[in-house]
Design an enzyme around this catalytic site. Structure first.
Site, PDB file in Angstrom:
ATOM      1  N   GLY A 174       0.812  -1.216   0.000  1.00  0.00           N
ATOM      2  CA  GLY A 174       0.000   0.000   0.000  1.00  0.00           C
ATOM      3  C   GLY A 174       0.846   1.267   0.000  1.00  0.00           C
ATOM      4  CD  GLU A 178       7.286   7.328  -3.496  1.00  0.00           C
ATOM      5  OE1 GLU A 178       7.053   7.581  -2.301  1.00  0.00           O
ATOM      6  OE2 GLU A 178       7.997   8.051  -4.213  1.00  0.00           O
TER       7      GLU A 178
END
Lengths: 147, 84
Positions: free
Chosen positions: A57, A62
């Site tokens: 996740g 990111e």
């Protein structure tokens, strides 16, 4: 649209953490739609997890952060000045609805909620062919590169 | 305390992670509450989203306390309604 080579002109990240493959749509200071193809060959699947591969996740976050950084840089005509970068300051919310698996293409849509010359608040929705995988609100600020 | 102040108090309290009733109208966001620039930006985003307004950048420095935020929001809302 921005190609992978153009994306590298705006983002400092490189393998294995460059999380945007292509930009499909971009409107300065407003929104960006980016694409990240997830291959079973990605290095992080070695450990997450050895018996079943799920994109971590934090790497979805990111990918959102890099899409937002791209929008910020694109809107200003280039990456932040030497010695600066757009840092993720707050994950105000991020809800994960379903996992991202090898073979998925993440469509990352980021919309600016508010911005000042030194930062921005954005809303993001990440989808794959299976539907929505994550949504949330993130806050960024310009920071100095560590010495 | 009117509705607008109550709503904004709630909204800011969520961002600074305080109980709304503990948020003094006069408390300075930076000196008293330790608000950093990113949280201040979140306050701005929350106001703009909630009231569908755009607070001019030159007014950002005025957003120093709950009282000042309510005042600026009220003025921007009035201008927006006047222009409509």
């Amino acid at each position: 649209m921005l190609s992978f080579e153009q994306i590298k002109e705006y983002l400092a990240q490189r393998f294995p953490l460059l999380m945007v493959d292509r930009v499909l749509e971009v409107e300065k200071d407003r929104r960006i739609v980016a694409l990240k193809h997830v291959s079973g060959n990605e290095i992080f699947f070695l450990g997450h997890f050895p018996r079943f591969s799920i994109l971590p996740g934090v790497l979805v976050i990111e990918a959102v952060a890099q899409s937002a950084a791209l929008l910020f840089a694109y809107s200003r005509g280039g990456p932040p000045a030497e010695g600066h970068f757009l840092a993720l300051g707050t994950v105000r919310s991020m809800h994960f609805v379903r996992p991202v698996l090898p073979g998925d293409s993440m469509r990352i849509e980021v919309q600016v909620q508010a911005q000042v010359p030194t930062g921005a608040v954005v809303d993001a929705v990440v989808t794959t062919d299976s539907g929505e995988v994550a949504r949330g609100t993130l806050v960024f600020g310009l920071a100095r590169t560590p010495p | 305390m009117d509705d607008l102040e109550g709503e904004i108090r709630q909204l800011i309290a969520e961002i600074v992670e305080m109980e709304p009733e503990n948020l003094s109208p006069e408390a300075d966001f930076i000196k008293d509450l330790g608000l950093d620039s990113l949280r201040a930006l979140e306050v701005l985003a929350a106001l703009e989203r909630r009231y569908r307004i755009q607070i001019p950048q030159e007014r950002l420095l005025e957003l120093t306390s709950l009282r000042r935020v309510v005042q600026v929001t009220r003025e921007v809302l009035a201008q927006a309604q006047g222009a409509a």
